[in-house]
Motif scaffolding. Structure first.
Motif, PDB file in Angstrom:
ATOM      1  N   GLY A  34       0.803  -1.214   0.000  1.00  0.00           N
ATOM      2  CA  GLY A  34       0.000   0.000   0.000  1.00  0.00           C
ATOM      3  C   GLY A  34       0.835   1.262   0.000  1.00  0.00           C
ATOM      4  N   THR A  35       1.985   1.209  -0.640  1.00  0.00           N
ATOM      5  CA  THR A  35       2.924   2.336  -0.650  1.00  0.00           C
ATOM      6  C   THR A  35       3.074   2.882  -2.063  1.00  0.00           C
ATOM      7  OG1 THR A  35       4.154   1.363   1.182  1.00  0.00           O
ATOM      8  CG2 THR A  35       5.269   3.058  -0.113  1.00  0.00           C
ATOM      9  N   ALA A  36       3.056   4.200  -2.177  1.00  0.00           N
ATOM     10  CA  ALA A  36       3.210   4.841  -3.484  1.00  0.00           C
ATOM     11  C   ALA A  36       4.677   5.087  -3.779  1.00  0.00           C
ATOM     12  CB  ALA A  36       2.443   6.151  -3.515  1.00  0.00           C
ATOM     13  N   ILE A  37       5.097   4.703  -4.979  1.00  0.00           N
ATOM     14  CA  ILE A  37       6.448   4.978  -5.455  1.00  0.00           C
ATOM     15  C   ILE A  37       6.334   5.914  -6.653  1.00  0.00           C
ATOM     16  CG2 ILE A  37       8.615   4.024  -6.294  1.00  0.00           C
ATOM     17  CD1 ILE A  37       7.935   3.024  -3.540  1.00  0.00           C
ATOM     18  N   GLU A  38       6.992   7.057  -6.570  1.00  0.00           N
ATOM     19  CA  GLU A  38       6.989   7.998  -7.682  1.00  0.00           C
ATOM     20  C   GLU A  38       8.122   7.638  -8.633  1.00  0.00           C
ATOM     21  OE1 GLU A  38       7.554  12.782  -8.606  1.00  0.00           O
ATOM     22  OE2 GLU A  38       7.376  12.067  -6.538  1.00  0.00           O
ATOM     23  N   VAL A  39       7.756   7.151  -9.821  1.00  0.00           N
ATOM     24  CA  VAL A  39       8.738   6.697 -10.800  1.00  0.00           C
ATOM     25  C   VAL A  39       8.763   7.652 -11.982  1.00  0.00           C
ATOM     26  CG1 VAL A  39       9.439   4.821 -12.342  1.00  0.00           C
ATOM     27  CG2 VAL A  39       8.397   4.283 -10.127  1.00  0.00           C
ATOM     28  N   LYS A  40       9.967   8.112 -12.313  1.00  0.00           N
ATOM     29  CA  LYS A  40      10.144   8.926 -13.509  1.00  0.00           C
ATOM     30  C   LYS A  40      11.220   8.288 -14.380  1.00  0.00           C
ATOM     31  CE  LYS A  40       8.476  13.273 -11.660  1.00  0.00           C
ATOM     32  NZ  LYS A  40       8.661  14.728 -11.584  1.00  0.00           N
ATOM     33  N   GLU A  41      11.182   8.590 -15.655  1.00  0.00           N
ATOM     34  CA  GLU A  41      12.142   8.014 -16.595  1.00  0.00           C
ATOM     35  C   GLU A  41      12.838   9.125 -17.371  1.00  0.00           C
ATOM     36  OE1 GLU A  41      10.788   4.673 -18.889  1.00  0.00           O
ATOM     37  OE2 GLU A  41       9.147   4.259 -17.491  1.00  0.00           O
ATOM     38  N   ALA A  42      14.079   8.852 -17.754  1.00  0.00           N
ATOM     39  CA  ALA A  42      14.854   9.813 -18.537  1.00  0.00           C
ATOM     40  C   ALA A  42      15.839   9.052 -19.408  1.00  0.00           C
ATOM     41  CB  ALA A  42      15.573  10.805 -17.619  1.00  0.00           C
ATOM     42  N   ALA A  43      16.464   9.753 -20.319  1.00  0.00           N
ATOM     43  CA  ALA A  43      17.349   9.134 -21.308  1.00  0.00           C
ATOM     44  C   ALA A  43      18.806   9.227 -20.876  1.00  0.00           C
ATOM     45  CB  ALA A  43      17.167   9.788 -22.671  1.00  0.00           C
ATOM     46  N   ILE A  44      19.570   8.202 -21.256  1.00  0.00           N
ATOM     47  CA  ILE A  44      21.018   8.182 -21.046  1.00  0.00           C
ATOM     48  C   ILE A  44      21.648   7.342 -22.162  1.00  0.00           C
ATOM     49  CG2 ILE A  44      21.066   6.112 -19.597  1.00  0.00           C
ATOM     50  CD1 ILE A  44      23.255   7.504 -17.906  1.00  0.00           C
ATOM     51  N   GLY A  45      22.929   7.518 -22.382  1.00  0.00           N
ATOM     52  CA  GLY A  45      23.646   6.680 -23.338  1.00  0.00           C
ATOM     53  C   GLY A  45      23.268   6.953 -24.776  1.00  0.00           C
ATOM     54  N   GLY A  46      23.216   5.873 -25.563  1.00  0.00           N
ATOM     55  CA  GLY A  46      22.906   6.010 -26.974  1.00  0.00           C
ATOM     56  C   GLY A  46      21.518   6.571 -27.228  1.00  0.00           C
ATOM     57  N   GLU A  58      21.145  17.610 -19.908  1.00  0.00           N
ATOM     58  CA  GLU A  58      20.854  18.391 -18.707  1.00  0.00           C
ATOM     59  C   GLU A  58      19.486  18.026 -18.126  1.00  0.00           C
ATOM     60  OE1 GLU A  58      21.275  20.830 -15.553  1.00  0.00           O
ATOM     61  OE2 GLU A  58      22.819  20.319 -17.037  1.00  0.00           O
ATOM     62  N   SER A  59      18.524  17.713 -18.988  1.00  0.00           N
ATOM     63  CA  SER A  59      17.190  17.341 -18.505  1.00  0.00           C
ATOM     64  C   SER A  59      17.237  16.085 -17.640  1.00  0.00           C
ATOM     65  CB  SER A  59      16.248  17.123 -19.692  1.00  0.00           C
ATOM     66  OG  SER A  59      16.761  16.121 -20.576  1.00  0.00           O
ATOM     67  N   THR A  60      18.137  15.157 -17.976  1.00  0.00           N
ATOM     68  CA  THR A  60      18.306  13.954 -17.157  1.00  0.00           C
ATOM     69  C   THR A  60      18.939  14.296 -15.815  1.00  0.00           C
ATOM     70  OG1 THR A  60      18.476  12.486 -19.083  1.00  0.00           O
ATOM     71  CG2 THR A  60      19.454  11.703 -17.019  1.00  0.00           C
ATOM     72  N   GLN A  62      18.764  17.010 -14.155  1.00  0.00           N
ATOM     73  CA  GLN A  62      17.803  17.689 -13.293  1.00  0.00           C
ATOM     74  C   GLN A  62      16.924  16.685 -12.548  1.00  0.00           C
ATOM     75  OE1 GLN A  62      15.686  20.440 -15.832  1.00  0.00           O
ATOM     76  NE2 GLN A  62      17.467  21.787 -16.094  1.00  0.00           N
ATOM     77  N   LEU A  63      16.547  15.605 -13.219  1.00  0.00           N
ATOM     78  CA  LEU A  63      15.742  14.572 -12.565  1.00  0.00           C
ATOM     79  C   LEU A  63      16.594  13.741 -11.606  1.00  0.00           C
ATOM     80  CD1 LEU A  63      13.536  13.389 -15.579  1.00  0.00           C
ATOM     81  CD2 LEU A  63      12.820  14.750 -13.597  1.00  0.00           C
ATOM     82  N   VAL A  64      17.859  13.532 -11.946  1.00  0.00           N
ATOM     83  CA  VAL A  64      18.765  12.811 -11.052  1.00  0.00           C
ATOM     84  C   VAL A  64      18.854  13.519  -9.706  1.00  0.00           C
ATOM     85  CG1 VAL A  64      21.193  12.227 -10.652  1.00  0.00           C
ATOM     86  CG2 VAL A  64      20.138  11.726 -12.862  1.00  0.00           C
ATOM     87  N   ASP A  65      18.941  14.831  -9.739  1.00  0.00           N
ATOM     88  CA  ASP A  65      19.114  15.606  -8.514  1.00  0.00           C
ATOM     89  C   ASP A  65      17.877  15.541  -7.611  1.00  0.00           C
ATOM     90  OD1 ASP A  65      21.643  16.331  -9.313  1.00  0.00           O
ATOM     91  OD2 ASP A  65      21.015  18.252 -10.170  1.00  0.00           O
ATOM     92  N   LYS A  66      16.738  15.196  -8.167  1.00  0.00           N
ATOM     93  CA  LYS A  66      15.499  15.148  -7.379  1.00  0.00           C
ATOM     94  C   LYS A  66      15.169  13.742  -6.889  1.00  0.00           C
ATOM     95  CE  LYS A  66      13.489  19.000  -9.999  1.00  0.00           C
ATOM     96  NZ  LYS A  66      12.401  19.408 -10.933  1.00  0.00           N
ATOM     97  N   ALA A  67      15.867  12.732  -7.396  1.00  0.00           N
ATOM     98  CA  ALA A  67      15.511  11.344  -7.088  1.00  0.00           C
ATOM     99  C   ALA A  67      16.191  10.875  -5.807  1.00  0.00           C
ATOM    100  CB  ALA A  67      15.909  10.438  -8.252  1.00  0.00           C
ATOM    101  N   SER A  68      15.532   9.937  -5.114  1.00  0.00           N
ATOM    102  CA  SER A  68      16.153   9.325  -3.939  1.00  0.00           C
ATOM    103  C   SER A  68      17.002   8.134  -4.329  1.00  0.00           C
ATOM    104  CB  SER A  68      15.079   8.896  -2.935  1.00  0.00           C
ATOM    105  OG  SER A  68      14.151   7.999  -3.519  1.00  0.00           O
TER     106      SER A  68
END
Length: 352
Positions: A34-46, A58-60, A62-68
């Protein structure tokens, strides 16, 4: 359990398949709790190069800095053999996150002894702790010069005391927790940087008098890993040696598809980067046969380290072991199971 922020960097090749499999396991586990996990996706590599021209946009970041925590699939492939290198995205990500320790456990799971080349494979289990920021991979200068037969190439292997001290201290802490000796691997009979490494190990040993220390030279250690693998319980070593020897451990267990890894800053409860150790395997990408166990075990490591949820981690690890014991094997393990088969089997065993 409070809400967690997970960033998924699926990457290239089979990366999206194995991270997708891990997310299905996470979804089943979080739904039950019963736990919510906030999942986001971004691009890396090829994939990021194709989208933005950069392997780590840079957009990736920015999301890295916000993730646990960050879960990564794989980067690279022959498609990007020229131009920007996908692997640069991974190296720059580690640098951006200030990650300096790579933890790579290895274990021959019950039921897979026949996949190991070892004669006495039962019970082999250990942990490699690899320094990530120093050594020949990052030393300057790295350059080439000269012409013809006089052409030359230069790499610099350099280590500072603080780089050695923090990784060795982490090694002592983990060996102490496990109640086993700390094995330190170097090349102190040849390399000056290894002599400094060994000096630092001996100096820090004074803070951990209850932990026996075993010094090994890297060449003989490679031989002994094959002949006496049970002796390697907790191993700490520098960047280049750790890169090579931790892949050797993959050969011992039977497949790189079984291994997960953690890149961390040495303090549990902080964000880290978690990824299976296999490559992008473009030859099987999209066929639905990639082994997702390495990604699932990376997810378990993420839960234990960054999220401080050991019970969740143990549930995933136990479910993976149950599936292996039941004989479910993907082609890399000599079987015919699909990625989906493994996912379904693990989810079925989560509650057991």
């Amino acid at each position: 359990m409070a809400s967690k922020q997970l960033l998924v960097l699926a990457g290239d090749g089979i990366g999206p398949e194995v991270t997708g499999a891990a997310l299905m396991v996470l979804d089943a586990l979080s739904h039950t709790a019963g736990t919510a996990i906030e999942v986001k996706e971004a691009a890396i590599g090829g994939a990021a190069i194709d989208q933005t021209g950069s392997p780590l946009p840079e957009s990736t970041l920015q999301l890295v800095d916000k993730a646990s925590a960050v879960l990564l699939g794989a980067v690279g492939g022959p498609k990007w053999a020229s131009g920007p290198r996908p692997e640069a995205g991974l190296l720059n990500l580690r640098r951006h996150m200030k990650l300096w320790a790579n933890l790579r456990p290895f274990e021959i799971f019950p039921g897979l002894e026949d996949r190991s080349p070892l004669k006495n494979a039962a019970g082999v289990k250990g942990l490699f702790i690899r320094e990530l920021t120093g050594g020949a991979y990052f030393g300057e200068p790295q350059e080439r010069g000269g012409e013809g037969e006089e052409a030359w190439a230069l790499d610099t292997m350099i280590y500072h005391r603080y780089e050695i001290a923090r990784i060795v201290r982490l090694g002592f802490q983990l060996a102490e927790e496990a109640g086993v000796p700390l094995t330190s691997i170097d090349k102190a009979n040849v390399l000056e940087s290894s002599r400094l490494w060994r000096e630092m190990v001996n100096e820090l040993h004074q803070d951990f008098p209850g932990v026996p220390v075993v010094h090994r030279l890297v060449d003989s250690a490679a031989m002994d890993m094959v002949l006496h693998p049970h002796e390697f319980k907790v191993v700490v070593t520098e960047n280049l040696f750790g890169d090579i020897l931790s892949d050797l451990s993959g050969g011992l267990v039977g497949s790189l598809g079984l291994l997960g890894s953690s890149s961390v800053s040495g303090v549990a409860g902080t964000p880290g980067l978690f990824e299976p150790v296999h490559g992008s395997a473009p030859d099987i990408a999209g066929k639905g046969i990639a082994n997702p166990i390495g990604a699932m075990l990376s997810l378990a490591a993420l839960m234990r380290w960054s999220w401080q949820e050991p019970e969740w981690a143990m549930k995933v690890e136990s479910a993976v072991k149950a599936v292996i014991a039941d004989g479910l094997r993907t082609p890399d393990l000599g079987g015919h199971a699909t990625t989906e088969d493994v996912v379904n089997g693990v989810i079925k065993n989560l509650g057991n």
